[in-house]
Design a protein around this motif. Structure first.
Motif, short mmCIF file in Angstrom:
data_model
loop_
_atom_site.label_atom_id
_atom_site.label_comp_id
_atom_site.label_asym_id
_atom_site.label_seq_id
_atom_site.Cartn_x
_atom_site.Cartn_y
_atom_site.Cartn_z
N ALA A 313 0.83 -1.23 -0.10
CA ALA A 313 0.09 -0.04 -0.09
C ALA A 313 0.72 1.16 0.26
CB ALA A 313 -1.01 -0.17 1.16
N ALA A 314 1.89 1.34 0.84
CA ALA A 314 2.90 2.48 0.64
C ALA A 314 3.58 2.78 -0.43
CB ALA A 314 3.93 2.20 1.95
N VAL A 315 3.90 1.40 -1.33
CA VAL A 315 4.51 1.51 -2.56
C VAL A 315 3.48 2.20 -3.46
CG1 VAL A 315 5.84 0.23 -4.60
CG2 VAL A 315 6.29 -0.24 -2.24
N GLU A 316 2.39 1.56 -3.42
CA GLU A 316 1.43 1.97 -4.42
C GLU A 316 0.82 3.51 -4.26
OE1 GLU A 316 -3.45 1.16 -5.42
OE2 GLU A 316 -2.37 -0.10 -3.82
N THR A 317 0.88 3.97 -2.96
CA THR A 317 0.62 5.34 -2.95
C THR A 317 1.95 6.19 -2.91
OG1 THR A 317 0.73 5.08 -0.45
CG2 THR A 317 -1.43 5.00 -1.53
N ASN A 318 3.02 5.73 -2.96
CA ASN A 318 4.39 6.26 -3.00
C ASN A 318 4.61 7.12 -1.76
OD1 ASN A 318 6.75 7.05 -4.08
ND2 ASN A 318 5.98 8.66 -5.26
N VAL A 319 4.36 6.72 -0.58
CA VAL A 319 4.52 7.24 0.50
C VAL A 319 5.85 6.69 1.27
CG1 VAL A 319 3.62 7.77 2.79
CG2 VAL A 319 2.12 7.79 0.94
N ARG A 320 6.62 7.36 1.63
CA ARG A 320 8.09 6.85 2.13
C ARG A 320 8.24 7.18 3.29
NH1 ARG A 320 11.75 8.79 -3.23
NH2 ARG A 320 10.28 7.84 -5.10
N GLY A 321 9.40 6.62 3.94
CA GLY A 321 9.89 6.73 5.36
C GLY A 321 8.74 6.38 6.58
N LEU A 322 8.05 5.39 6.18
CA LEU A 322 7.10 5.05 7.23
C LEU A 322 7.83 3.84 7.95
CD1 LEU A 322 3.69 4.79 5.54
CD2 LEU A 322 4.21 6.39 6.98
N PRO A 323 7.68 3.77 9.27
CA PRO A 323 8.20 2.70 10.26
C PRO A 323 7.39 1.49 9.87
CG PRO A 323 8.03 4.78 11.52
CD PRO A 323 7.23 4.99 10.16
N ASN A 324 8.00 0.36 10.41
CA ASN A 324 7.36 -1.07 10.16
C ASN A 324 6.22 -0.98 10.96
OD1 ASN A 324 9.32 -1.85 7.97
ND2 ASN A 324 10.60 -2.81 9.49
N LEU A 361 -5.25 22.75 -6.35
CA LEU A 361 -5.17 23.75 -5.63
C LEU A 361 -3.65 24.51 -5.52
CD1 LEU A 361 -7.53 23.00 -2.70
CD2 LEU A 361 -8.19 24.14 -4.85
N GLY A 362 -2.72 23.64 -6.28
CA GLY A 362 -1.10 24.30 -5.89
C GLY A 362 -0.66 24.04 -4.66
N LEU A 363 -1.22 22.99 -4.01
CA LEU A 363 -0.62 22.61 -2.78
C LEU A 363 0.37 21.37 -3.06
CD1 LEU A 363 -3.61 22.72 -0.44
CD2 LEU A 363 -1.87 24.32 -0.77
N ASP A 364 1.17 20.90 -1.97
CA ASP A 364 1.96 19.72 -2.01
C ASP A 364 1.22 18.43 -1.99
OD1 ASP A 364 4.15 17.84 -2.06
OD2 ASP A 364 5.31 19.06 -0.54
N GLY A 365 1.20 17.77 -3.15
CA GLY A 365 0.48 16.49 -3.42
C GLY A 365 1.01 15.55 -2.41
N SER A 366 2.28 15.34 -2.26
CA SER A 366 2.99 14.34 -1.43
C SER A 366 2.39 14.46 -0.01
CB SER A 366 4.69 14.51 -1.51
OG SER A 366 5.01 15.51 -1.02
N ILE A 367 2.32 15.62 0.51
CA ILE A 367 1.77 15.57 1.93
C ILE A 367 0.36 15.22 1.93
CG2 ILE A 367 1.44 17.28 3.71
CD1 ILE A 367 3.85 19.13 2.87
N ALA A 368 -0.57 15.55 1.03
CA ALA A 368 -1.78 15.36 0.86
C ALA A 368 -2.10 13.88 0.91
CB ALA A 368 -2.51 16.23 -0.26
#
Length: 527
Positions: A313-324, A361-368
């Protein structure tokens, strides 16, 4: 005599031989000289021919060089002529351009002179008007002083009281104009915000397509025959007690043929119990020690599977740096459902919807995207920890030093706390979109009908409401009010009261629209 004759003959023969030798030598010399003269003449002729050839070749080279030089001279002359013509043309263009510029400068000079004259006239007019204004100011000062004196005589007020009265009147006028301006600007901003929000939401919904099927965790185990139920229970129930103690779930063995029910509030434990039961049935060795061994092995397998699901799921959404640990909780959401909707797929969907709206809206998509993925993380442990899942998720993420933006989005996506950043409303909107879209959640037919009946019952319970219809699968209530009992101002209050009562008394996914209609129908018949 003979001897002398022989000597004479011998002498004659020697002389003849000598003469012959001398003649031969002379002949050889003569022949050699003739050959030498012939060779010399041949060499001289060859040399003469080479000299003549060289002369002719030199003449040809000189003629070719002269021809090439003449051609090059003609070419250079043509180039020079062309360049000279081009330079002459450029010079003519420059002369024409300079002539035009001179004409333009002459016109500008004339225009400047006219403007200067006009400015002088304007200065004279301004000076005259200034003098007239000063004169009028003096006259107005005199008139104002006279009017002040007259007003003071009429109203019996002093100057300070009159000033306060004028300031109060001016303040009232400005306040009224300010209120009107603020109301107008607020209405314009509201209209613009509605249009923009619809565009952003429609773009996000169109760009993200998710499945409409909803999986529910299976809590039943098929058995080959009913004799297996006795082996599962064991002597005096020791096997089933050992199984329930090892897994932390309840095992229901009833008269239902061909199945055993596994019941537990924790979905991961229930999955461990289900897989352990299936392995025990396949293995056939059902006793307490084997149960404990197999349950421990299955728990490790499920934990590894949960961790892998979270990583996917983390790879699918490209969310990095999550602890196990957080990734394991994400994987555990795959076994959790809300109104039939898989919570992990819902979280992934919210992550993508939040990113799309943030990009619009011009915001940071990775944070959202990160906030959307983690917004329901508390549902993975809300059976073990007291509190609502936003609070549980926020407190858990604080241990891993998540940013304040993520924490506020997790804690406030249901409106429990006020948002302090633009990402929290985006996550809340994405959560509502994912939960309320058609096909996202399911409920039984009985609960669905009861919910529609409850909506109509709440709406018809208000004074002045004639009838109400639940439409659009219960996402809108169409309320028909009596125009004689409910006027335009009361209609807004009735609609708001119905919405408030629905919020307080019912539980439903997404939102419900209340549309109240009042009209006067005049019917006559022409006969």
């Amino acid at each position: 005599m003979d001897a002398i004759l022989m000597q004479v003959l011998t002498l004659q023969a020697g002389i003849a031989s000598l003469l012959a030798f001398i003649l031969g030598v002379c002949l050889c010399i003569v022949v050699h000289q003739m050959i030498a003269r012939t060779r010399k003449r041949t060499i001289e002729e060859d040399l003469q021919r080479q000299i003549d050839g060289a002369k002719r070749e030199a003449e040809n080279i000189i003629k070719s060089a002269q021809i090439e030089a003449a051609a090059e001279a003609i070419k250079k002359k043509e180039q020079f002529t062309a360049e000279a013509n081009q330079i002459r043309a450029e010079l003519r263009e420059n002369e024409m351009r300079l002539s035009k510029r001179e004409d333009a400068l002459d016109r500008q000079t004339d225009l400047l002179q006219k403007q200067e004259q006009a400015l002088k006239k304007q200065e004279q007019d301004v000076e005259r008007r200034f003098r007239n204004t000063e004169l009028k100011d003096k006259q107005l000062s005199v008139l104002i002083a006279q009017q002040k004196n007259q007003l003071l005589k009429i109203t019996a007020m002093d100057i300070e009281e009159a000033r306060q009265l004028l300031l109060k009147r001016l303040e009232d006028e400005c306040e009224h104009e300010m209120s009107s301006l603020i109301q107008r600007k607020v209405e314009e901003a509201q209209e613009l915000a509605d249009v923009k929000s619809r565009e952003v939401l429609s773009t996000a919904i169109q760009r993200y397509a998710a499945e409409q099927t909803c999986e529910v965790t299976v809590s039943t185990v098929d058995i080959p025959n009913d004799d297996m139920k006795g082996r599962i229970i064991g002597r005096e129930g020791r096997n089933i007690r050992a199984f329930e103690k090892a897994t932390g779930v309840d095992v229901i063995v009833d008269d239902t043929p061909g199945m055993v029910v596994v019941s537990g509030f924790n979905p991961v434990r229930r999955e461990v119990a289900r897989l352990s039961m299936e392995r025990l049935i396949q293995d056939g060795r059902i006793h307490p020690s084997r149960i404990e061994e197999l349950v421990a092995q299955t728990r490790n397998d499920v934990n590894a599977k949960v961790l892998q699901i979270g990583k996917d799921a983390a790879v699918e959404t490209n969310v990095r740096g999550l602890p196990n640990k957080i990734i394991s909780l994400l994987g555990a959401l795959a076994y959790r459902t809300s109104y039939g909707q898989n919570v992990l797929r819902h979280s992934v969907e919210v992550a993508f919807l939040s990113q799309v709206m943030a990009d619009e809206l011009g915001l940071d998509g990775s944070i959202a995207r990160r906030a959307g993925l983690l917004h329901d993380i508390g549902k993975a442990i809300d059976h073990d920890v007291e509190g609502s899942h936003p609070v549980i998720g926020t407190n858990y993420l604080k241990r891993f030093s998540e940013s304040p933006i993520i924490l506020n989005a997790v804690a406030g996506h249901h409106g429990d706390i006020p948002p302090d950043n633009p990402y929290t409303p985006l996550v809340a909107a994405a959560d509502a979109i994912s939960a309320s879209r058609p096909g996202a959640r399911r409920e039984t037919l009985e609960r669905y009908i009861k919910r529609l009946e409850k909506l109509e019952e709440i709406a018809t319970g208000f004074k002045g409401v004639e009838t109400a219809y639940a439409i659009q699968a219960g996402r809108e209530i169409r309320v028909i009010a009596n125009a004689d009992q409910v006027d335009d101002e009361a209609a807004m209050k009735v609609a708001r009261d119905i919405a408030k009562k629905v919020e307080d008394e019912m539980t439903y996914p997404g939102e419900i629209q209340i549309t109240l209609l009042r009209e006067v129908r005049c019917i006559e018949y022409a006969r």
